[in-house]
Design an enzyme around this catalytic site. Structure first.
Site, mmCIF file in Angstrom:
data_model
loop_
_atom_site.group_PDB
_atom_site.id
_atom_site.type_symbol
_atom_site.label_atom_id
_atom_site.label_comp_id
_atom_site.label_asym_id
_atom_site.label_seq_id
_atom_site.Cartn_x
_atom_site.Cartn_y
_atom_site.Cartn_z
ATOM 1 N N ASP A 17 65.769 72.206 11.711
ATOM 2 C CA ASP A 17 65.043 71.626 12.846
ATOM 3 C C ASP A 17 66.007 71.068 13.895
ATOM 4 O OD1 ASP A 17 62.801 70.973 14.272
ATOM 5 O OD2 ASP A 17 62.360 69.141 13.156
ATOM 6 N N GLY A 20 65.583 72.930 19.747
ATOM 7 C CA GLY A 20 65.107 72.649 21.101
ATOM 8 C C GLY A 20 65.805 71.421 21.672
ATOM 9 N N TRP A 22 68.684 70.224 20.795
ATOM 10 C CA TRP A 22 70.098 70.562 21.005
ATOM 11 C C TRP A 22 70.265 71.201 22.380
ATOM 12 C CZ3 TRP A 22 72.962 74.880 22.143
ATOM 13 C CH2 TRP A 22 74.344 74.815 21.875
ATOM 14 N N HIS A 34 68.003 78.059 19.745
ATOM 15 C CA HIS A 34 67.673 78.955 18.627
ATOM 16 C C HIS A 34 68.822 79.934 18.377
ATOM 17 C CE1 HIS A 34 63.755 77.237 18.545
ATOM 18 N NE2 HIS A 34 63.329 77.785 19.658
ATOM 19 N N TRP A 66 53.320 79.527 15.828
ATOM 20 C CA TRP A 66 52.656 80.498 16.730
ATOM 21 C C TRP A 66 52.001 79.787 17.914
ATOM 22 C CZ3 TRP A 66 54.106 85.278 16.031
ATOM 23 C CH2 TRP A 66 54.369 85.776 14.748
ATOM 24 N N ARG A 68 53.335 77.695 19.841
ATOM 25 C CA ARG A 68 54.298 77.417 20.919
ATOM 26 C C ARG A 68 54.071 78.378 22.090
ATOM 27 N NH1 ARG A 68 59.993 75.506 18.200
ATOM 28 N NH2 ARG A 68 59.045 73.982 16.800
ATOM 29 N N LEU A 128 74.009 85.393 -3.969
ATOM 30 C CA LEU A 128 72.972 84.498 -3.431
ATOM 31 C C LEU A 128 71.708 85.267 -3.030
ATOM 32 C CD1 LEU A 128 72.245 81.634 -2.164
ATOM 33 C CD2 LEU A 128 73.165 82.568 -0.025
ATOM 34 N N ARG A 185 66.606 68.486 5.493
ATOM 35 C CA ARG A 185 65.979 68.619 6.809
ATOM 36 C C ARG A 185 66.928 68.054 7.853
ATOM 37 N NH1 ARG A 185 59.847 68.545 9.011
ATOM 38 N NH2 ARG A 185 60.390 68.953 11.164
HETATM 39 C C1 IPE Z 1 59.356 72.954 11.103
HETATM 40 O O1 IPE Z 1 59.811 72.470 12.297
HETATM 41 C C2 IPE Z 1 59.351 74.449 11.103
HETATM 42 C C3 IPE Z 1 60.665 75.094 11.111
HETATM 43 C C4 IPE Z 1 61.817 74.485 11.052
HETATM 44 C C5 IPE Z 1 60.644 76.535 11.172
HETATM 45 P P1 IPE Z 1 58.808 72.075 13.481
HETATM 46 O O2 IPE Z 1 59.648 71.628 14.611
HETATM 47 O O3 IPE Z 1 57.873 73.192 13.735
HETATM 48 O O4 IPE Z 1 57.995 70.884 12.836
HETATM 49 P P2 IPE Z 1 57.292 69.634 13.503
HETATM 50 O O5 IPE Z 1 56.389 70.161 14.586
HETATM 51 O O6 IPE Z 1 58.375 68.766 14.058
HETATM 52 O O7 IPE Z 1 56.573 68.957 12.388
HETATM 53 C C1 IPE Z 2 63.561 74.487 14.774
HETATM 54 O O1 IPE Z 2 63.906 73.886 15.976
HETATM 55 C C2 IPE Z 2 63.336 75.974 14.915
HETATM 56 C C3 IPE Z 2 61.929 76.398 14.831
HETATM 57 C C4 IPE Z 2 60.932 75.624 14.545
HETATM 58 C C5 IPE Z 2 61.667 77.796 15.087
HETATM 59 P P1 IPE Z 2 62.796 73.377 17.009
HETATM 60 O O2 IPE Z 2 62.491 74.496 17.949
HETATM 61 O O3 IPE Z 2 61.642 72.825 16.292
HETATM 62 O O4 IPE Z 2 63.583 72.242 17.766
HETATM 63 P P2 IPE Z 2 63.037 70.815 18.201
HETATM 64 O O5 IPE Z 2 62.451 70.182 16.989
HETATM 65 O O6 IPE Z 2 62.014 71.049 19.263
HETATM 66 O O7 IPE Z 2 64.244 70.093 18.702
HETATM 67 MG MG MG Z 3 61.210 70.975 15.611
#
Ligand code: IPE
Ligand code: IPE
Ligand code: MG
Length: 239
Positions: A17, A20, A22, A34, A66, A68, A128, A185
């Site tokens: 996580d 975005g 970053w 990403h 999905w 997003r 692995l 996490r």
């Molecule tokens: C969890 O992260 C899903 C993945 C890392 C693929 P999200 O960014 O989607 O989770 P929330 O919205 O912060 O709970």
């Molecule tokens: C995790 O990073 C990647 C996916 C969920 C695909 P995020 O895209 O959730 O990044 P933040 O949480 O918005 O910073």
């Molecule tokens: Mg996130």
């Protein structure tokens, strides 16, 4: 560093996580986060290989993701397909076996095709096992498991009185893998976000404030070292 670690988890699961955030902190579009995050995957796979971890499950795209904006979803799917295309040779070289869990038929056709090809090509590898969670939702997985169980009851293959924890586990996407020992996490969020709800019952959790694109091999070793200091009681009393 890796050799000094005494207790190695058999299965590590990671909620990757913070991509975005970053990107935003650098004034870049989210997809750049990403893209950088995909590089961090490489380091993590390498670290797990060095530690002789048997299974690594990466939460790459949730069933809820999905929702997003279409442009981000589209870019993520393209990135996934490109990642698989470019990295399969490296997985072969590192003896990594690729697997995937989730509602894979939700993925665009091109992604599915590339995914199945990469899984097939690496299927003979004995190092692995790298499991990508794609269009994955823990609640959906449990619902799918219940449906699968009901089909077996309806067809007379099993009796409902036989249902227990082990049997139900065999109806989940993860039926071939042990439960994770360690959940990592990144980005400091203290929640599961619908990840492996059934399987994480007794998993040790490790949350780091680091954003996923900044996550390094050393960070993984630190998490494993911390895991080595945990006292897993499974509800029982210490000897
Ligand atoms: C969890 O992260 C899903 C993945 C890392 C693929 P999200 O960014 O989607 O989770 P929330 O919205 O912060 O709970
Ligand atoms: C995790 O990073 C990647 C996916 C969920 C695909 P995020 O895209 O959730 O990044 P933040 O949480 O918005 O910073
Ligand atoms: Mg996130």
């Amino acid at each position: 560093m890796a050799t000094a670690l005494k207790l190695i988890p058999r299965h590590i699961a990671i909620i990757m996580d913070g991509n975005g955030r970053w990107a935003r902190s650098r004034g870049l579009p989210r997809i750049k986060g990403h893209e950088k995050g995909a590089d961090a995957v490489r380091a993590c796979v390498e670290a797990c290989g060095e530690l002789k971890v048997e299974f690594l499950t990466l939460y790459a795209f949730s069933a809820e993701n999905w929702q997003r904006p279409k442009t981000e979803v589209f870019a993520l799917m393209r990135l996934l397909e490109r990642f698989l295309k470019e990295k399969t040779a490296e997985l072969l070289e590192k003896n990594v076996r690729l697997q995937a869990i989730g509602r894979l038929t939700d993925l665009p056709a091109g992604c599915q095709k590339q995914l199945h090809e990469s899984i097939e090509r690496t299927s003979g590898n004995t190092g692995l096992t790298l499991i990508l969670a794609l269009s994955y939702g823990g609640r959906l997985e449990i619902i799918d498991g219940i449906k699968s169980l009901l089909r077996q009851i309806d067809s007379g293959h099993i009796d409902r009185a036989m249902i227990d924890v082990d049997m139900f586990s065999k109806h989940l996407y993860t039926r071939y893998y042990p439960d994770p020992d360690l959940l990592v996490r990144t980005s400091g969020e203290m929640r599961l976000s619908n990840f492996l709800l059934w399987q994480l019952s007794y998993t040790e959790m490790y949350v780091t404030p680091k954003l996923w694109p900044d996550f390094t091999k050393k960070d993984l070793f630190d998490a494993v070292e911390d895991f080595g200091r945990r006292n897993r009681r499974y509800g029982a009393v210490e000897n």
